[in-house]
Scaffold this active site. Sequence first.
Site, PDB file in Angstrom:
ATOM      1  N   PRO A 187       0.828  -1.067   0.221  1.00 29.33           N
ATOM      2  CA  PRO A 187      -0.207  -0.037  -0.127  1.00 29.33           C
ATOM      3  C   PRO A 187       0.767   1.321  -0.049  1.00 29.33           C
ATOM      4  CG  PRO A 187      -0.607  -1.489   1.669  1.00 29.33           C
ATOM      5  CD  PRO A 187       0.546  -2.027   1.071  1.00 29.33           C
ATOM      6  N   GLU A 445       8.825 -13.440   4.328  1.00 32.66           N
ATOM      7  CA  GLU A 445       9.265 -12.925   3.225  1.00 32.66           C
ATOM      8  C   GLU A 445       8.121 -13.217   2.410  1.00 32.66           C
ATOM      9  OE1 GLU A 445      11.451 -15.417   4.845  1.00 32.66           O
ATOM     10  OE2 GLU A 445      12.182 -13.802   5.902  1.00 32.66           O
ATOM     11  N   GLU A 463       4.859 -11.627   7.309  1.00 32.70           N
ATOM     12  CA  GLU A 463       5.653 -10.554   7.739  1.00 32.70           C
ATOM     13  C   GLU A 463       5.403  -9.575   6.695  1.00 32.70           C
ATOM     14  OE1 GLU A 463      10.481 -10.519   9.120  1.00 32.70           O
ATOM     15  OE2 GLU A 463       9.932 -11.661   7.102  1.00 32.70           O
ATOM     16  N   GLU A 469      13.052  -8.342  14.102  1.00 33.20           N
ATOM     17  CA  GLU A 469      14.254  -9.201  13.701  1.00 33.20           C
ATOM     18  C   GLU A 469      15.136  -8.320  13.149  1.00 33.20           C
ATOM     19  OE1 GLU A 469      12.029 -12.261  11.595  1.00 33.20           O
ATOM     20  OE2 GLU A 469      13.449 -12.082  10.272  1.00 33.20           O
TER      21      GLU A 469
HETATM   22  C1  NOJ Z   1      14.011 -14.840   7.983  1.00 34.16           C
HETATM   23  C2  NOJ Z   1      12.576 -14.744   8.816  1.00 34.16           C
HETATM   24  O1  NOJ Z   1      12.236 -13.575   8.663  1.00 34.16           O
HETATM   25  C3  NOJ Z   1      13.208 -15.018  10.339  1.00 34.16           C
HETATM   26  O2  NOJ Z   1      11.883 -15.107  11.107  1.00 34.16           O
HETATM   27  C4  NOJ Z   1      13.639 -16.514  10.303  1.00 34.16           C
HETATM   28  O3  NOJ Z   1      14.064 -16.776  11.737  1.00 34.16           O
HETATM   29  C5  NOJ Z   1      14.942 -16.730   9.473  1.00 34.16           C
HETATM   30  N1  NOJ Z   1      14.469 -16.230   7.994  1.00 34.16           N
HETATM   31  C6  NOJ Z   1      15.397 -18.048   9.298  1.00 34.16           C
HETATM   32  O4  NOJ Z   1      14.449 -18.768   8.617  1.00 34.16           O
END
Ligand code: NOJ
Length: 657
Positions: A187, A445, A463, A469
């Site tokens: 968006p 992803e 996500e 993260e």
């Molecule tokens: C990227 C993901 O967003 C994350 O949460 C995950 O721990 C790592 N990849 C490993 O799969």
Amino acid sequence: MGFWSNLFGGKPKLDHEQQITSPNGRIICTVKLKLGSLTYSVKKDGKIVLRESGLGINLQGEQPLKQGLMIVRIQENRKDEAWQTIVGEQRIIHNKYNEVAFYLNETTENGRIFTVRFRIFDDGVAFRYEIPPQNRFQRLIISDELTEFNVDANSNAWRIPAYQPDRYEYNYEKRPVYALASSVHTPLTIETPLGHYISIHEAALINYGSMTIKLNSLNRLQTDITPLSDGMRAYVDLPFNTPWRVVMIGDSPIELITNRMVLNLNEPPKQDFSWVKPLKFIGIWWAMFVGEWTWAPGERHGATTEHAKEYIDAAKRLNIDGVLMEGWNDGWEGDWLQNGASSNFIKPVADLNLEEVVKYAKDKGISIVGHNETVGFIDNYERQMEDTYKYYNSIGINYIKTGYAGSMMTIQGRKEFHHSQAGVRHYQKSVELAAKYHICLDIHEPIKGTGLERTWPNVLTREGARGQEYEGGALSPSHATIIPFTRLLAGGMDYTSGIFDVTNVAKRLASTLARQLAYYVTIYSGMQMAADRPRFYEEINPAAYEFIRNVPVSWEYTVPLLGKIGEYYVVARRDRNSEDWYIGGVTNEEAHRVRLNLDFLDEETNYTAEIYRDSDTDHYRDHQLGISIETRKITKADYLDIWMAPGGGFAVRITKS
Ligand code: NOJ
């Protein structure tokens, strides 16, 4: 005379102008056919939202579907219905619009036909192209889409760039529309000089490249459909409908929050999804981010049978229903980003007994969240996908976090964008197969949300933006005050909230502790993670943990209270299974004081409010842990005055007393 005209009779129109009004009359979309081309423009309360904007599609090896058009039939329709979500921000959703479909025929001997269908809601405008089988062909190669969204170029937009290695995981930047030098994702939220807040997005993205937006040579915003590796945007069999092009329109930023057009423009489910349940979960996860454990087998391996059982026991004590395990399967040794072509999603590593762990969890009433990190190697994943989902279902795993790390996908041996038609097809295949085996998904992803969770409610979350993260310096506090008005208009997000160890040297968060609680309300997700290690909840701050213990995942309804994009955001939500209310608030790098009107509470009722807020000296950089917790008696007539520290926030639980 072409095909449509023969079918419908009547006199074709070569020149036409028609206004389509929203049910409340405030939005007017004007559709015009002039000199053989169709355009649309939009006004709200008499003020321009979009100037005349072009429509059309470029085809490979064919003339564009754009010029030499006549209207051979106009079909009007209206809808006023309510439907229920299984899980979500709102239980009952109203779907009310006026629809007009323009059936078009080319005047030339080409004689091709297509339809543009408009739906005008009280809070925005949507339309799509519908292409039926043609006389000469049954398949199409779409080389470009020519849809314009002609906003005032002096408007401001919150943008993240498209076609970048980290997909959607970028910090938003506020830029004038005329300065959008390269394509951006949707968006795409825009503040116009006339005071409208609009967000351009798409709904029901199926079997087509995802829409990004660019400035065209006329300085107008235009679709830029993510290409396949051969440069084409989509290969389609006819009949084919494009995704809906959606323009949400509000008078203030918080009006966008409850815009449900994107869900409404998707189809109702075609199968039973009563087995779908929201989930709060912990995971063998953050320990890897801070370097305590590893994904790969070895001395500090995280996903061992022993650790899994410890986490299951902790989940039970913490009143959490699920446990995620990452690094449990074959494929994490060495550099896991390179192993994706051969990882195996059924075979556990030597120190984890999957079936023993799942059984242990089941006996305690805990769900295991499986993890499939594909690293974008789709050929390898699709070879195993059905067997994997089937097997998980047979042993009792009903949730999977999928992952597509890496800047590109490998599909049929070619490097493709995650957001291309090839990527979109894969994500859809995974969702449908998961539904077949009663599996709910948390997609990392991902392809962005386009409301498909109305049809496939087993997509509980994804996500698709910078989440926690990324912390450790890569996120600024303003991010969480922007995403509610941008990314979250596309659906729920797994932000991985609830990190209590905010001062960890390996991963210091730009957040106070109180703000970690706020996220459970400000960021909706059908699967909510309590992302820290259990000891931080149980031993280090059990009083603050009480909020996470109680906060629900799925809501009866949502009442946005205050918001200024990039500055602050406060929202109240009512639990779906009780009469409890929750409020969450976040601010940017600046402290912010709010005075909250509690109008949404019941008349003549006494409530108890548990307030979790920043203490006076808190600051996201160097004084993060001073959370203050107080309990107060309140009624609807009261106000809550709350101060948020720089990079801080607050959370409130309100129960009847
Ligand atoms: C990227 C993901 O967003 C994350 O949460 C995950 O721990 C790592 N990849 C490993 O799969």
